[in-house]
Design a protein around this motif. Structure first.
Motif, short mmCIF file in Angstrom:
data_model
loop_
_atom_site.label_atom_id
_atom_site.label_comp_id
_atom_site.label_asym_id
_atom_site.label_seq_id
_atom_site.Cartn_x
_atom_site.Cartn_y
_atom_site.Cartn_z
N ALA A 1 0.87 -1.14 0.00
CA ALA A 1 -0.04 0.06 -0.09
C ALA A 1 0.89 1.19 0.02
N GLU A 2 0.41 2.35 -0.07
CA GLU A 2 1.23 3.67 -0.02
C GLU A 2 2.15 3.72 1.01
N ASN A 3 3.32 3.99 0.79
CA ASN A 3 4.27 4.05 1.76
C ASN A 3 4.76 2.84 2.64
N ASN A 4 3.84 1.69 2.39
CA ASN A 4 3.89 0.74 3.23
C ASN A 4 4.55 -0.57 2.40
N PRO A 5 5.77 -0.64 1.97
CA PRO A 5 6.36 -1.84 1.17
C PRO A 5 6.11 -3.21 1.86
N ALA A 6 5.53 -3.92 0.91
CA ALA A 6 5.15 -5.39 1.55
C ALA A 6 6.63 -6.16 1.53
N SER A 7 6.57 -7.20 2.39
CA SER A 7 7.70 -7.79 2.44
C SER A 7 7.67 -8.97 1.16
N GLY A 8 8.71 -9.25 0.44
CA GLY A 8 8.81 -10.11 -0.67
C GLY A 8 8.22 -11.35 -0.26
N GLU A 9 7.61 -12.02 -1.08
CA GLU A 9 6.95 -13.49 -0.95
C GLU A 9 7.88 -14.47 -0.69
N PRO A 10 7.46 -15.45 0.19
CA PRO A 10 8.59 -16.60 0.29
C PRO A 10 8.69 -17.31 -0.77
N LEU A 11 9.79 -18.19 -0.81
CA LEU A 11 9.93 -18.82 -2.35
C LEU A 11 8.78 -19.98 -2.24
N LEU A 12 8.41 -20.34 -3.48
CA LEU A 12 7.48 -21.46 -3.62
C LEU A 12 8.11 -22.83 -3.73
N ARG A 13 7.66 -23.56 -3.03
CA ARG A 13 7.95 -25.13 -3.24
C ARG A 13 7.12 -25.72 -3.87
N ASP A 14 7.42 -26.45 -5.07
CA ASP A 14 6.58 -27.14 -6.10
C ASP A 14 6.89 -28.58 -6.00
N PHE A 15 6.07 -29.31 -5.24
CA PHE A 15 6.15 -30.91 -5.34
C PHE A 15 6.08 -31.28 -6.53
N HIS A 16 6.54 -32.11 -6.96
CA HIS A 16 6.52 -32.92 -8.35
C HIS A 16 7.06 -34.23 -8.37
#
Lengths: 342, 237
Positions: free
Chosen positions: B73-88
């Motif tokens: 949001a304005e002046n409120n930077p989000a923290s980066g998203e965690p790594l995605l672990r794809d089970f395959h």
């Protein structure tokens, strides 16, 4: 030599809505997800849908390579077709097989067997005259230039022991990701024992599922494909690949949830510029028609805008929309795509 | 005249910059590797095989990366998203009486089935919803060719793994200094409502973390060779 098809690719932008489903499970049986634009989205991994497309192509009667230990018989048959008599055909088959394998599986294409038979015919099917070196030369020429196993040309192959026979895949699949925010739901269920003597359920469990409108992005690199196939086969490849993309649906929980929804909308581009998928980074909000209508609007608007801003860099050659005009069916789409391969 | 920089913008729902993967765990760093980026450029050029001489020209050149995460949001930077672990899983559920489907099941080196049928479990990691700006120095003699090919790549471009298709044009201009490239990328990031999270410099500088990465490609092809380089990570948020 630069091929006519170099840098040319077909891009499929597909929207497909599924009701209650769990098309692709993670290791705890829950539908796969990703976080895009700050919200959780439903996801079907690229490898999941790709596998179904590959299997569907086989069902569509795609010409495939043969992998066999019975090389002798396989080549003998080709010799028979090349009008050898039975005894000579078998002898040639055995001779040729001996040059190539000692009881291991070999990957053969019909064209290769034909070429060997043709070679044998030059010597009136006398097995003694067939030399290993000639065979290797023929094999190299035929396998690399005239590979008639479409699936290999499309999906690639890697042979660790013989890297010169590696073929780079011509198609690439992105993970299908919902255009909107999705929360997985839990279905609680019980099952009764038909032979029970006490009231109550004999088993209870839970299943996770969701429902979503997925955006699928798949590209087919015609330049790459033209390195392994000739033009006629290129057309056939586009036909079968497009049909398989249309028909294939991930297999998970199909017995209990039967999520067999077809495409709802597709925009298919033929381009020479860098490929681009649509981010759908702002999650689509539902309107009266659910998620699909606003997703279609967004998809069209986004691509149009990108094209306008890019000018000639966009490199557009063809542009087809499927799903709204009922007179333009899948066969028409395929024919239109094939007009770019002449 | 020092060699010029090009600005590469790497943005997609999912990216994966493979590094140090063993067996069934396909890891990703949280920023693009030098080998990944040179791989991308060589893909654009349609340059297959070992490419030893060409790679040697690039090996010592500069590479600087800025990671841009999404603003919540304005002046409120989000923290980066965690790594995605794809089970395959590879090789499960095929009808092995069908010779063709049987081919899709992983086999041992000698062609026979593995114990337990051959299903392999792998975990693939992805970076979610990030954008990176990479100021990449290119030998002057290669510049024109590289720029043309990035606009109309010979082979398809992908962000680390073939499934990761870009959502933005990768080539964003040529510059005489990395600083100019990042002025441009900051503008682009603002337009896209993104804010810088960290910067990765080549070599040892004042920073939050300094480490060695074995990601300078010396030879592509089936038998790849790398040498290492030191990098410095500077947090910017």
């Amino acid at each position: 030599m630069k091929s006519f098809f170099e840098s040319m690719r077909i891009e499929y932008h597909i929207l497909q809505s599924f009701p209650v489903t769990c098309l692709n499970r993670d290791d705890v049986g829950a539908p796969k997800t990703a976080i895009i634009g700050g919200v959780t989205r439903a996801r079907v991994s690229s490898q999941c849908w790709k596998r179904q497309v590959r299997l569907t192509m086989a069902e569509l009667g795609v010409k495939l390579g043969t992998r066999t230990k019975k090389v002798a018989k396989y080549i003998a048959k080709a010799c028979l077709n090349a009008s050898a008599d039975e005894e000579a055909a078998l002898a040639c088959g055995e001779k040729i097989a001996k040059e190539f394998s000692d009881d291991t599986l070999l990957f053969f294409s019909d064209k290769e067997a034909e070429a060997f038979a043709e070679h044998a015919r030059k010597f009136d099917f006398q097995p003694d005259k067939i030399k290993a070196n000639d065979l290797k030369k023929i094999s190299k020429k035929v396998v690399n230039k005239n590979l008639d196993a479409l699936d290999i040309a499309l999906f690639g192959r890697m042979i660790a022991k013989a890297p010169e026979l590696n073929i780079e895949a011509a198609c690439s699949f992105s993970h299908a990701i919902s255009t909107h925010k999705v929360s997985n739901e839990v279905e609680f269920f019980t099952a009764v024992d038909d032979l029970q003597d006490e009231p109550g359920s004999a088993h209870m469990g839970s299943l996770e599922f969701n429902s979503a409108t997925y955006y699928r992005y798949i590209s087919l690199d015609l330049g790459q494909l033209a390195q392994t196939l000739d033009n006629e086969e290129l057309k056939k490849a586009v036909e079968v690949f497009t049909k398989a993309l249309y028909l294939a649906v991930p297999g998970a929980r199909q017995a209990t949830q039967s999520g067999a929804s077809p495409w709802e909308f597709a925009k298919v581009l033929v381009r020479k510029g860098q490929r681009l998928q649509i981010p759908f980074e702002t999650p689509i909000q539902p309107k009266s028609g659910g998620y699909l209508a606003p997703s279609i609007d967004y998809l069209k608007t986004y691509i149009d805008k990108k094209e306008k801003l890019s000018g000639s860099v966009y490199g557009k050659i063809g542009d087809y929309e499927w799903g709204e005009d009922e007179t333009f069916n899948l066969d028409n789409l395929i024919q239109s795509l094939q007009t770019h391969i002449s | 005249m020092p060699d010029p920089y090009i600005l590469l913008w790497l943005e997609a729902p999912l990216q994966a910059w493979g590094y140090d993967s063993k067996f069934g765990r396909r890891e990703t760093l949280d920023f693009p590797t030098k080998s990944g980026l040179l791989g991308l450029i060589f893909c654009a050029l349609g340059a297959g095989g070992q490419q030893k001489e060409r790679l040697a020209q690039f090996a010592d050149l500069d590479l600087q990366v800025v990671a841009y995460k999404r603003m919540a949001a304005e002046n409120n930077p989000a923290s980066g998203e965690p790594l995605l672990r794809d089970f395959h899983m590879v090789g499960s559920g095929y009808d092995i009486s069908d010779p063709w489907q049987n081919l899709l099941v992983p086999k041992k080196n000698d062609g026979t089935k593995a114990v337990g049928g051959g299903t392999k479990i792998t975990y693939r990691y992805y970076i979610q919803d990030m954008a990176f700006a990479a100021a990449t120095q290119v030998p002057s003699s290669e510049l024109k060719n590289v720029v043309n090919c990035l606009k109309q790549p010979v082979w398809e471009l992908y962000l680390g793994r073939k499934t990761c298709a870009p959502t933005e044009y990768i080539f964003q201009g040529e510059f005489s200094a990395a600083e100019d490239a990042f002025n441009m990328s900051d503008d682009l990031a603002r337009e896209k409502n993104r804010t810088p999270e960290f910067k990765v410099l080549q070599g040892e500088h004042d920073g939050d973390e300094i480490f060695t990465l074995d990601d300078v490609p010396l030879q592509f092809g089936p038998e790849k060779k790398y040498r290492d380089r030191r990098v410095t990570v500077i947090r910017m948020d």
